[in-house]
Design a protein around this motif. Structure first.
Motif, PDB file in Angstrom:
ATOM      1  N   LEU A  46      18.035  22.146  32.925  1.00 61.09           N
ATOM      2  CA  LEU A  46      16.835  22.936  32.630  1.00 61.09           C
ATOM      3  C   LEU A  46      15.999  23.182  33.889  1.00 61.09           C
ATOM      4  CD1 LEU A  46      15.757  21.356  29.219  1.00 61.09           C
ATOM      5  CD2 LEU A  46      16.933  23.526  29.614  1.00 61.09           C
ATOM      6  N   MET A  47      16.010  22.232  34.838  1.00 59.01           N
ATOM      7  CA  MET A  47      15.298  22.431  36.105  1.00 59.01           C
ATOM      8  C   MET A  47      15.823  23.650  36.852  1.00 59.01           C
ATOM      9  SD  MET A  47      14.900  18.708  37.917  1.00 59.01           S
ATOM     10  CE  MET A  47      14.410  17.275  36.958  1.00 59.01           C
ATOM     11  N   LEU A  48      17.131  23.894  36.742  1.00 56.12           N
ATOM     12  CA  LEU A  48      17.772  24.966  37.503  1.00 56.12           C
ATOM     13  C   LEU A  48      17.434  26.356  36.982  1.00 56.12           C
ATOM     14  CD1 LEU A  48      21.225  23.244  38.016  1.00 56.12           C
ATOM     15  CD2 LEU A  48      19.535  23.720  39.782  1.00 56.12           C
TER      16      LEU A  48
ATOM     17  N   PHE B  72      27.732  17.857  21.682  1.00 53.30           N
ATOM     18  CA  PHE B  72      27.825  19.024  22.552  1.00 53.30           C
ATOM     19  C   PHE B  72      26.459  19.693  22.629  1.00 53.30           C
ATOM     20  CE2 PHE B  72      32.318  18.662  21.552  1.00 53.30           C
ATOM     21  CZ  PHE B  72      32.946  19.081  22.724  1.00 53.30           C
ATOM     22  N   LEU B  73      26.044  20.042  23.834  1.00 53.37           N
ATOM     23  CA  LEU B  73      24.842  20.842  24.041  1.00 53.37           C
ATOM     24  C   LEU B  73      25.263  22.160  24.678  1.00 53.37           C
ATOM     25  CD1 LEU B  73      22.349  18.226  25.590  1.00 53.37           C
ATOM     26  CD2 LEU B  73      22.799  18.721  23.191  1.00 53.37           C
ATOM     27  N   ILE B  74      24.798  23.268  24.141  1.00 53.74           N
ATOM     28  CA  ILE B  74      25.053  24.586  24.714  1.00 53.74           C
ATOM     29  C   ILE B  74      23.709  25.099  25.218  1.00 53.74           C
ATOM     30  CG2 ILE B  74      26.153  26.821  24.383  1.00 53.74           C
ATOM     31  CD1 ILE B  74      27.927  24.442  23.594  1.00 53.74           C
ATOM     32  N   VAL B  75      23.571  25.226  26.551  1.00 50.96           N
ATOM     33  CA  VAL B  75      22.287  25.563  27.162  1.00 50.96           C
ATOM     34  C   VAL B  75      22.360  26.967  27.769  1.00 50.96           C
ATOM     35  CG1 VAL B  75      20.489  24.764  28.746  1.00 50.96           C
ATOM     36  CG2 VAL B  75      22.122  23.116  27.784  1.00 50.96           C
ATOM     37  N   PRO B  76      21.617  27.943  27.233  1.00 50.92           N
ATOM     38  CA  PRO B  76      21.615  29.283  27.810  1.00 50.92           C
ATOM     39  C   PRO B  76      20.700  29.360  29.020  1.00 50.92           C
ATOM     40  CG  PRO B  76      20.136  29.234  25.939  1.00 50.92           C
ATOM     41  CD  PRO B  76      20.753  27.857  26.036  1.00 50.92           C
ATOM     42  N   PHE B  77      21.022  30.229  29.995  1.00 46.52           N
ATOM     43  CA  PHE B  77      20.159  30.380  31.165  1.00 46.52           C
ATOM     44  C   PHE B  77      18.783  30.887  30.757  1.00 46.52           C
ATOM     45  CE2 PHE B  77      18.352  32.648  34.787  1.00 46.52           C
ATOM     46  CZ  PHE B  77      18.469  31.690  35.789  1.00 46.52           C
ATOM     47  N   ASP B  78      18.752  31.810  29.809  1.00 43.94           N
ATOM     48  CA  ASP B  78      17.495  32.346  29.290  1.00 43.94           C
ATOM     49  C   ASP B  78      17.237  31.717  27.927  1.00 43.94           C
ATOM     50  OD1 ASP B  78      15.386  33.776  28.259  1.00 43.94           O
ATOM     51  OD2 ASP B  78      16.236  35.760  28.648  1.00 43.94           O
TER      52      ASP B  78
END
Length: 420
Positions: free
Chosen positions: A241-243, A346-352
């Protein structure tokens, strides 16, 4: 200096399409056939003992002494094919003796590799008497080569993906010492000459956008992870999330956070592209840069120096894995994941965080595992039951980019309990 017409097959690992792998199996099995018919074995079938000369794979003459059986050549041939395709050694290079009856055999994660997976799994059978002969391999491979060459297919697009090269050369693992521009050019020439028609299959472009609000479980994913004592998972999520901020300060913080845990997780390189579900480099997708950071941190460590890249989420030495992928707008990317059993997260993290997307986790019997929740960061969260999936069962992860106008990047984080 080697002539351009001859090069070690080892330098091609991770660069070859399925069609070229079938030619590899046909050529090498044909050369092993007379050796086995005489009751002997080669004993050293590996990419380091195979060269590419003009348009053929040639096995260097280096026969084994007494005690080596032809069945071991079959195993080595399949292991070499696996490394040629994925760029990493089977079982991290531990060899045939390391394989036990219950050791899961990896799967080549491409939809066009169904027949190849079936053959390689037979060749890697723990029971030597159940392995096919080189004559059977040659016959099947020759038939596949003729079928492939008889079809007019578009060449596969080069995978992904990033704005500043965070994904380049990672999805397809290059050898540890990156080739120079001239060497890469040589490889390209050879690959074009060898593979007259690369096998290509396209994932359906049908858009599948679920109304996730109806299934949303209220609550913050991070809080759930803390409650369940999955601290490493939480740290990997926070670093990701920092990125999103794309500034140097957050980049350095995220890199420090990942470096602290570098021995606890590995890259999930089973998430290979499956055709056109992933955008091209020219798409300039905004990404987290997770793959680039992790690769830089791994580089120079004992892992890279010994040639035993631990870049697989199914590796039993790691319970955590992470990887970043990009998915084309309106497309569904499908990934086959082996080596995961017992409870999974599982975690799916979107850039937006506002990205319109959905994800689905499917067991081998077709049962869909519904997601547990989605938080204000846009993170989609899956948790399986304690005994799901069973050992040896394949999981399928599907990520759908519901935006019809923009490609998007996603980070996938997995905690693989393995019955723990």
């Amino acid at each position: 200096m080697n002539n351009i017409s001859e090069i070690s097959a080892f330098t091609l690992k991770g660069l070859c399409p399925i069609s070229l792998c079938w030619r590899f199996l046909r050529d090498v099995s044909a050369q092993l056939e007379p050796i086995h018919k005489s009751g002997r074995a080669h004993g050293n079938v590996s990419l380091r003992h195979i060269v590419v000369r003009e348009d053929k794979f040639l096995l260097v003459s280096h026969e084994a002494g007494g005690g080596v059986m032809p069945e071991s050549d079959i195993w080595q041939l399949a292991a070499s094919a696996f490394e040629l395709l994925l760029g990493v050694p089977l079982f991290n290079g531990a060899g045939e003796s390391s394989q036990k009856k219950d050791t899961p055999i990896p799967v080549i994660p491409y939809p066009e590799a169904e027949d190849l997976n079936e053959l390689l799994h037979r060749c890697l059978n723990c029971r030597k008497s159940d392995r096919p002969s080189v004559s059977e391999i040659k016959k099947e491979a020759d038939g596949m080569v003729k079928t492939i060459e008889g079809k007019k297919r578009m060449p596969r697009q080069n995978p992904i993906v990033k704005e500043t090269q965070s994904f380049s050369k990672i999805d397809r693992q290059w050898p540890e010492r990156m080739q120079s521009g001239v060497a890469r050019g040589t490889l390209v020439v050879l690959l074009i000459a060898l593979s007259t028609s690369a096998l290509f299959s396209q994932v359906s472009s049908k858009t599948i956008v679920e109304n996730v609000s109806e299934r949303l479980v209220v609550g913050n994913v991070s809080e759930r992870l803390v409650v369940d004592d999955e601290e490493v998972m939480l740290k990997l999520l926070n670093a990701t999330l920092m990125l999103r901020h794309s500034d140097e300060n957050h980049w350095n913080q995220a890199k420090d956070e990942l470096e602290k845990r570098i021995t606890q997780f590995t890259l999930m390189n089973e998430l290979q592209d499956h055709a056109n579900d992933c955008p091209l480099v020219s798409s300039r997708v905004k990404t987290f840069g997770v793959n680039r950071i992790v690769t830089e941190l791994k580089k120079g460590s004992r892992v890279q120096n010994t040639g035993r890249e631990l870049l697989n989420g199914a590796d039993s030495r790691f319970h955590y894995s992470i990887y970043e992928k990009a998915v084309r707008c309106g497309r569904t990317a499908t990934y086959k994941l082996s080596g995961r059993y017992g409870r999974q997260v599982f975690l799916i993290v979107p850039f937006d965080p506002a990205q319109v997307f959905s994800a689905e986790l499917v067991k081998e019997d077709g049962t869909v595992i519904p997601f547990t929740g989605k938080d204000e960061n846009g993170v989609l969260y899956f948790r399986t039951d304690a005994n799901e999936p069973r050992e040896g069962e394949m999981l399928t992860l599907k990520i759908t980019n519901g935006d019809n106008k923009a490609d998007a990047a996603f980070v996938v984080i997995n905690h693989n309990y393995r019955n723990r």
